[in-house]
Scaffold this motif. Structure first.
Motif, PDB file in Angstrom:
ATOM      1  N   UNK A 189      36.835 -91.892  36.871  1.00  0.00           N
ATOM      2  CA  UNK A 189      35.473 -91.020  37.569  1.00  0.00           C
ATOM      3  C   UNK A 189      34.636 -91.930  38.533  1.00  0.00           C
ATOM      4  N   UNK A 190      34.706 -91.444  39.825  1.00  0.00           N
ATOM      5  CA  UNK A 190      33.435 -92.092  40.574  1.00  0.00           C
ATOM      6  C   UNK A 190      32.499 -91.500  40.797  1.00  0.00           C
ATOM      7  N   UNK A 191      31.534 -92.230  40.206  1.00  0.00           N
ATOM      8  CA  UNK A 191      30.305 -91.685  39.924  1.00  0.00           C
ATOM      9  C   UNK A 191      29.449 -91.533  41.411  1.00  0.00           C
ATOM     10  N   UNK A 192      28.347 -90.982  41.199  1.00  0.00           N
ATOM     11  CA  UNK A 192      27.726 -90.600  42.649  1.00  0.00           C
ATOM     12  C   UNK A 192      26.911 -92.036  42.888  1.00  0.00           C
ATOM     13  N   UNK A 193      26.406 -92.325  44.371  1.00  0.00           N
ATOM     14  CA  UNK A 193      25.691 -93.415  44.590  1.00  0.00           C
ATOM     15  C   UNK A 193      24.422 -92.965  44.307  1.00  0.00           C
ATOM     16  N   UNK A 194      23.468 -93.550  43.628  1.00  0.00           N
ATOM     17  CA  UNK A 194      22.151 -93.054  43.338  1.00  0.00           C
ATOM     18  C   UNK A 194      21.150 -94.148  43.680  1.00  0.00           C
ATOM     19  N   UNK A 195      19.759 -93.982  43.827  1.00  0.00           N
ATOM     20  CA  UNK A 195      18.764 -94.797  44.236  1.00  0.00           C
ATOM     21  C   UNK A 195      18.082 -95.105  42.817  1.00  0.00           C
ATOM     22  N   UNK A 196      18.056 -96.725  42.667  1.00  0.00           N
ATOM     23  CA  UNK A 196      17.319 -97.032  41.505  1.00  0.00           C
ATOM     24  C   UNK A 196      16.514 -98.315  41.624  1.00  0.00           C
ATOM     25  N   UNK A 197      15.240 -98.388  41.160  1.00  0.00           N
ATOM     26  CA  UNK A 197      14.378 -99.466  41.370  1.00  0.00           C
ATOM     27  C   UNK A 197      14.874-100.571  40.294  1.00  0.00           C
ATOM     28  N   UNK A 198      15.219-101.938  41.048  1.00  0.00           N
ATOM     29  CA  UNK A 198      15.598-102.716  40.289  1.00  0.00           C
ATOM     30  C   UNK A 198      14.358-103.615  39.675  1.00  0.00           C
ATOM     31  N   UNK A 199      14.644-104.661  38.925  1.00  0.00           N
ATOM     32  CA  UNK A 199      13.579-105.378  38.063  1.00  0.00           C
ATOM     33  C   UNK A 199      12.386-105.685  38.805  1.00  0.00           C
TER      34      UNK A 199
END
Length: 267
Positions: free
Chosen positions: A123-133
């Motif tokens: 499964x190739x997951x979608x590239x999503x925007x995440x806020x890191x630590x």
């Protein structure tokens, strides 16, 4: 309150459908028995016609019709189970069992069959925007290698394994992205998304396994395939990294010069 929630969670785990392996009959044996039945019934019909009695003329077509219905009914139980496949059987809406034996088989014709693949899938997951630590927006994506190990849970506990894995993988990527910084900015940053890929992948597998176990899915591997700063801060972070590199280079030059002077004075 927390204890009640924990008890409810444990009860839900106990109430999950458990896989039950059943042994289907070999199709060749069933065909042989069907041929014996067909020959015997055909002999009875021929004998009645040979006797040429009124009872024989009436009964023979009835027996022939019964034989036709019986053969059609029995033939419905034949099916083929390929390698790395299983058939989940239901009997009037209830879980009957799972057949994992390979080959040409025969099972109760009244059961409904659903084929389930046991092969490893990607499964190739979608590239999503995440806020890191540290709150920096980061683009992250992952690939997950998985397979079904419990056909009953995978069939009846989730509607679609592919959709379930996709949603869970996005949730895990967001969770991991928020736990660690993209790069080491302070001395407290011991694990980073960029510098500790092996550890991050291990955490991904651990979290995905925890989420997918109730669905009868085993996570073989999970890896971060896309990792970069979001477009709105990418240029700024590159300048910051360039400035850090210049400062580090100057510190190295100064430390080298001081070391050379100290060595000359000691000489």
């Amino acid at each position: 309150m927390e204890q009640n929630l924990l008890n409810d969670s444990q009860n839900n785990q106990l109430n999950l459908i458990k896989e039950k392996i059943i042994d289907a009959k070999t199709g060749g044996t069933a065909i042989c028995l069907l041929l014996v039945f067909f020959v015997c019934s055909g002999g009875v019909i021929g004998l009645m016609f040979f006797l040429n009695t009124i009872l024989g003329i009436i009964v023979a077509p009835i027996i022939g019709f019964i034989n036709f219905v019986t053969i059609c009914f029995v033939c419905k139980g034949f099916f083929t189970n390929e390698v790395n496949e299983a058939h989940v059987l239901t009997f009037f809406g209830k879980y009957y069992g799972t057949v994992k034996k390979n080959g040409f088989l025969w099972i109760n014709p009244l059961t409904s069959k659903r084929c389930v693949s046991l092969k490893a899938q990607n499964l190739n997951g979608a590239v999503i925007k995440v806020n890191d630590k540290h709150g920096n927006p980061v683009m992250m994506g992952c690939v997950v290698v998985w397979k079904i190990i419990d056909t009953a849970k995978a069939t009846f506990e989730v509607d679609s394994c592919e959709t379930y894995i996709r949603i869970q993988s996005e949730g895990v990527v967001r969770e991991v992205g928020c736990l660690f910084p993209y790069d080491k900015l302070t001395e407290e940053d011991t694990i980073t998304l960029k510098g500790d890929q092996k550890e991050i992948n291990r955490i991904l597998v651990q979290l995905m396994t925890k989420r997918c176990m109730p669905a009868g899915i085993e996570i073989i591997e999970a890896k971060i395939t896309e990792l970069s700063y979001a477009n709105e801060i990418a240029e700024v972070m590159l300048k910051t990294q360039a400035a850090d590199a210049v400062i580090a280079a100057r510190d190295k030059i100064v430390n080298g010069a001081v070391s050379m002077i100290g060595h000359a004075l000691r000489s």
